[in-house]
Write an enzyme that holds these catalytic residues in place. Structure first.
Site, PDB file in Angstrom:
ATOM      1  N   LYS A  41      62.607  44.034  54.456  1.00 47.12           N
ATOM      2  CA  LYS A  41      62.258  45.256  53.717  1.00 47.12           C
ATOM      3  C   LYS A  41      62.807  45.177  52.291  1.00 47.12           C
ATOM      4  O   LYS A  41      63.657  44.328  51.985  1.00 47.12           O
ATOM      5  CB  LYS A  41      62.803  46.484  54.441  1.00 47.12           C
ATOM      6  CG  LYS A  41      64.312  46.528  54.594  1.00 47.12           C
ATOM      7  CD  LYS A  41      64.725  47.754  55.389  1.00 47.12           C
ATOM      8  CE  LYS A  41      66.218  47.801  55.610  1.00 47.12           C
ATOM      9  NZ  LYS A  41      66.701  49.154  55.812  1.00 47.12           N
ATOM     10  N   ARG A 137      69.978  59.556  61.931  1.00 49.35           N
ATOM     11  CA  ARG A 137      68.945  59.403  60.896  1.00 49.35           C
ATOM     12  C   ARG A 137      67.572  59.707  61.484  1.00 49.35           C
ATOM     13  O   ARG A 137      67.003  60.752  61.223  1.00 49.35           O
ATOM     14  CB  ARG A 137      69.029  57.983  60.318  1.00 49.35           C
ATOM     15  CG  ARG A 137      68.186  57.736  59.105  1.00 49.35           C
ATOM     16  CD  ARG A 137      68.569  56.449  58.380  1.00 49.35           C
ATOM     17  NE  ARG A 137      68.399  55.237  59.173  1.00 49.35           N
ATOM     18  CZ  ARG A 137      68.633  54.009  58.708  1.00 49.35           C
ATOM     19  NH1 ARG A 137      69.054  53.835  57.461  1.00 49.35           N
ATOM     20  NH2 ARG A 137      68.468  52.946  59.474  1.00 49.35           N
ATOM     21  N   HIS A 166      69.989  51.916  66.125  1.00 49.23           N
ATOM     22  CA  HIS A 166      70.676  51.319  64.965  1.00 49.23           C
ATOM     23  C   HIS A 166      72.128  51.789  64.953  1.00 49.23           C
ATOM     24  O   HIS A 166      72.404  52.963  65.176  1.00 49.23           O
ATOM     25  CB  HIS A 166      69.954  51.756  63.684  1.00 49.23           C
ATOM     26  CG  HIS A 166      70.394  51.026  62.451  1.00 49.23           C
ATOM     27  ND1 HIS A 166      70.424  49.649  62.369  1.00 49.23           N
ATOM     28  CD2 HIS A 166      70.813  51.473  61.232  1.00 49.23           C
ATOM     29  CE1 HIS A 166      70.844  49.293  61.152  1.00 49.23           C
ATOM     30  NE2 HIS A 166      71.092  50.373  60.454  1.00 49.23           N
ATOM     31  N   ARG A 222      68.170  42.589  64.647  1.00 50.90           N
ATOM     32  CA  ARG A 222      67.499  42.753  63.355  1.00 50.90           C
ATOM     33  C   ARG A 222      68.477  42.290  62.275  1.00 50.90           C
ATOM     34  O   ARG A 222      69.450  42.953  61.961  1.00 50.90           O
ATOM     35  CB  ARG A 222      67.078  44.220  63.156  1.00 50.90           C
ATOM     36  CG  ARG A 222      66.125  44.713  64.255  1.00 50.90           C
ATOM     37  CD  ARG A 222      65.683  46.151  64.027  1.00 50.90           C
ATOM     38  NE  ARG A 222      66.801  47.058  63.838  1.00 50.90           N
ATOM     39  CZ  ARG A 222      67.517  47.616  64.825  1.00 50.90           C
ATOM     40  NH1 ARG A 222      67.211  47.378  66.094  1.00 50.90           N
ATOM     41  NH2 ARG A 222      68.520  48.418  64.540  1.00 50.90           N
ATOM     42  N   TYR A 268      75.500  50.849  21.838  1.00 53.16           N
ATOM     43  CA  TYR A 268      75.306  52.307  21.793  1.00 53.16           C
ATOM     44  C   TYR A 268      76.620  53.054  21.956  1.00 53.16           C
ATOM     45  O   TYR A 268      77.448  52.690  22.805  1.00 53.16           O
ATOM     46  CB  TYR A 268      74.384  52.748  22.940  1.00 53.16           C
ATOM     47  CG  TYR A 268      72.929  52.417  22.719  1.00 53.16           C
ATOM     48  CD1 TYR A 268      72.198  53.028  21.704  1.00 53.16           C
ATOM     49  CD2 TYR A 268      72.287  51.502  23.537  1.00 53.16           C
ATOM     50  CE1 TYR A 268      70.856  52.720  21.519  1.00 53.16           C
ATOM     51  CE2 TYR A 268      70.953  51.184  23.358  1.00 53.16           C
ATOM     52  CZ  TYR A 268      70.235  51.799  22.347  1.00 53.16           C
ATOM     53  OH  TYR A 268      68.923  51.494  22.165  1.00 53.16           O
ATOM     54  N   CYS A 314      72.657  47.806  27.460  1.00 53.31           N
ATOM     55  CA  CYS A 314      71.402  48.393  26.980  1.00 53.31           C
ATOM     56  C   CYS A 314      70.302  48.155  28.013  1.00 53.31           C
ATOM     57  O   CYS A 314      70.537  47.546  29.049  1.00 53.31           O
ATOM     58  CB  CYS A 314      70.989  47.758  25.659  1.00 53.31           C
ATOM     59  SG  CYS A 314      72.287  47.716  24.422  1.00 53.31           S
ATOM     60  N   MET A 315      69.120  48.618  27.718  1.00 56.85           N
ATOM     61  CA  MET A 315      68.012  48.470  28.666  1.00 56.85           C
ATOM     62  C   MET A 315      67.670  46.992  28.908  1.00 56.85           C
ATOM     63  O   MET A 315      67.378  46.590  30.038  1.00 56.85           O
ATOM     64  CB  MET A 315      66.777  49.209  28.145  1.00 56.85           C
ATOM     65  CG  MET A 315      65.651  49.285  29.157  1.00 56.85           C
ATOM     66  SD  MET A 315      64.158  50.055  28.521  1.00 56.85           S
ATOM     67  CE  MET A 315      64.674  51.728  28.273  1.00 56.85           C
ATOM     68  N   ASP A 316      67.752  46.186  27.844  1.00 55.54           N
ATOM     69  CA  ASP A 316      67.272  44.803  27.948  1.00 55.54           C
ATOM     70  C   ASP A 316      68.307  43.758  27.552  1.00 55.54           C
ATOM     71  O   ASP A 316      68.023  42.563  27.615  1.00 55.54           O
ATOM     72  CB  ASP A 316      66.051  44.617  27.030  1.00 55.54           C
ATOM     73  CG  ASP A 316      65.156  45.828  27.060  1.00 55.54           C
ATOM     74  OD1 ASP A 316      64.614  46.104  28.149  1.00 55.54           O
ATOM     75  OD2 ASP A 316      65.039  46.527  26.041  1.00 55.54           O
TER      76      ASP A 316
HETATM   77  N1  PMH Z   1      67.627  47.728  61.320  1.00 56.72           N
HETATM   78  C1  PMH Z   1      67.489  48.873  60.644  1.00 56.72           C
HETATM   79  C2  PMH Z   1      66.806  50.008  61.301  1.00 56.72           C
HETATM   80  C3  PMH Z   1      67.999  48.978  59.344  1.00 56.72           C
HETATM   81  O1  PMH Z   1      67.844  50.126  58.691  1.00 56.72           O
HETATM   82  C4  PMH Z   1      68.664  47.860  58.768  1.00 56.72           C
HETATM   83  C5  PMH Z   1      69.277  47.899  57.410  1.00 56.72           C
HETATM   84  C6  PMH Z   1      68.756  46.683  59.518  1.00 56.72           C
HETATM   85  C7  PMH Z   1      68.250  46.654  60.795  1.00 56.72           C
HETATM   86  C8  PMH Z   1      69.453  45.455  59.000  1.00 56.72           C
HETATM   87  O2  PMH Z   1      70.809  45.691  58.802  1.00 56.72           O
HETATM   88  P1  PMH Z   1      71.736  44.626  58.083  1.00 56.72           P
HETATM   89  O3  PMH Z   1      71.163  44.410  56.732  1.00 56.72           O
HETATM   90  O4  PMH Z   1      73.075  45.269  58.019  1.00 56.72           O
HETATM   91  O5  PMH Z   1      71.676  43.406  58.903  1.00 56.72           O
HETATM   92  N2  PMH Z   1      69.164  49.116  56.743  1.00 56.72           N
HETATM   93  C9  PMH Z   1      69.908  49.516  55.697  1.00 56.72           C
HETATM   94  C10 PMH Z   1      69.813  50.791  55.186  1.00 56.72           C
HETATM   95  O6  PMH Z   1      68.977  51.685  55.645  1.00 56.72           O
HETATM   96  N3  PMH Z   1      70.664  50.955  54.208  1.00 56.72           N
HETATM   97  O7  PMH Z   1      71.334  49.813  54.074  1.00 56.72           O
HETATM   98  C11 PMH Z   1      70.881  48.903  54.982  1.00 56.72           C
END
Ligand code: PMH
Length: 373
Positions: A41, A137, A166, A222, A268, A314-316
């Site tokens: 992700k 969550r 999770h 995961r 700045y 700065c921005m860049d």
């Molecule tokens: N599964 C879920 C549902 C998650 O949200 C995340 C990471 C992972 C697995 C992977 O976790 P890891 O990177 O610690 O291995 N999610 C997030 C989050 O929502 N904010 O920081 C990490």
């Protein structure tokens, strides 16, 4: 791998071989019955979703997980055909495209199922059910809620493939809350089994849980942050249950170098004034690239040595106080190593009072990623 041409002197190196190495380390630690979802992700935590996904699949993580539907569609458009799980909530009106593109979606609400049942789609919809065992969550929390939701799975198009939860604290020294979440998962699973006979796959652990408690993992874990070579916390880093190699480094070059007299203001707000005569370098990276303004004062590496960012970012561009003159084009390393010295992403995270996850995700799309094997 073909690389897009770019015309700037700032880039991130992404060592795909390190991603493969990190996956192998985790595989060796896990039971052979536990498989890996590569969490890609947020553009693979800023590393590049498609490249990381392909590398992870080759390295032996057979499935992918993302947060939102658009991320899954991008992977499908890139020709990736393995199972992809969207771990977040999707809108009921969008399930048709998930079904169409064979993307697994997460659910946990009765109302959502009721709405989806009314939608016009014909292909099967693969579902994973989310349980909130303590993260607070998303997910089902109570047994009554679970039973009600199971009764609403009465649609031939639905295929309940998996269940997951999770952990909120799997990276901490104190593991009581983690254990409570395990217990809650087991209680909900007992209830589930009393009402459902078909097999499902289970996945609970993130990087922290999978490396610290591998024997407690289910069919899948995961794997996110540590696939990128970063430990989820200081506790996990100190324990070092597996070796990791960071996949990302960030570099630029000096584009201007000047000697200025004492009392010269830089950037700045004129917040920095030279004490005495100083060499100041300009680096073409800024907050639009993810070098946020709070990084004023942080070190970068020039000629293998630490030199501080002076004046406002700065921005860049930002300015760095040099110990002597350097030629234009001199390498500047913001994250990574130079002649034996290193600035880790964790150090930047500490400086900003945040976590490496946020630092990696903040490196913006404007910074070209160069993929190194
Ligand atoms: N599964 C879920 C549902 C998650 O949200 C995340 C990471 C992972 C697995 C992977 O976790 P890891 O990177 O610690 O291995 N999610 C997030 C989050 O929502 N904010 O920081 C990490």
């Amino acid at each position: 791998m073909t690389e897009k041409t770019f015309y700037r002197d700032s880039w991130a190196n992404i060592h795909l071989n390190h991603i493969a190495f990190n996956i192998q380390q985790l595989k060796q630690r896990l039971s052979p019955d536990t498989n890996i979802y590569a969490v890609v992700k947020a553009n693979a935590y800023g590393h590049g979703d498609i490249e990381v996904a392909k590398t992870a699949l080759e390295a032996g993580a057979p499935r992918l997980a993302v947060a939102i539907l658009d991320e899954a569609i991008r992977l499908r458009d890139a020709g990736i055909t393995v199972p992809i799980l969207v771990m977040g909530w999707i809108r009921p009106e969008d399930v048709w495209i998930a079904a169409e593109r064979d993307i697994t979606v997460t659910f946990f609400q009765k109302q959502w199922l009721e709405q989806v049942k009314k939608m016009d789609f014909s292909k099967p919809l693969t579902l994973h059910m989310k349980w909130d065992t303590g993260m607070g969550r998303i997910g089902i929390r109570e047994e009554a809620e679970l039973i009600e939701v199971l009764h609403n799975l009465n649609d031939d198009r639905f295929k309940l493939e998996g269940i997951f939860t999770h952990f909120a604290t799997a990276d901490e020294a104190e593991i009581a809350y983690y254990k409570e979440q395990q217990t809650r998962f087991n209680q909900l699973f007992a209830c589930f089994q009393a009402h459902w006979t078909k097999p499902v796959i289970l996945h609970t652990g993130n990087s922290a849980a999978s490396m610290r408690f591998p024997e407690e993992m289910k069919h899948f874990v995961r794997f996110g942050i540590s696939m990128y070579g970063l430990y989820p916390s200081k506790v996990a880093k100190a324990e070092e249950p597996i070796k990791l190699k960071p996949a990302m480094s960030l570099h630029s070059r000096l584009i201007h170098v000047k000697k200025v007299p004492a009392q010269t203001a830089i950037s700045y707000g004129a917040t920095y004034k030279t004490d005495k005569e100083e060499w100041i370098g300009t680096v073409p990276l800024g907050y639009a690239d993810g070098i946020i303004r709070k990084l004023q004062g942080m070190d970068v590496l020039v000629n293998g040595q630490r030199m501080p960012i002076v004046g406002r970012v700065c921005m860049d561009q930002f300015m760095v106080k040099l110990d002597q003159s350097y030629p234009i084009g001199t390498l500047v390393t913001i994250i990574g190593s130079q002649s034996g010295n290193a600035i880790e992403m964790d150090e930047i995270a500490d400086y900003l009072d945040t976590i490496s996850y946020e630092v990696a995700c903040t490196i913006s799309a404007r910074v070209p990623r160069l993929y190194r094997e």
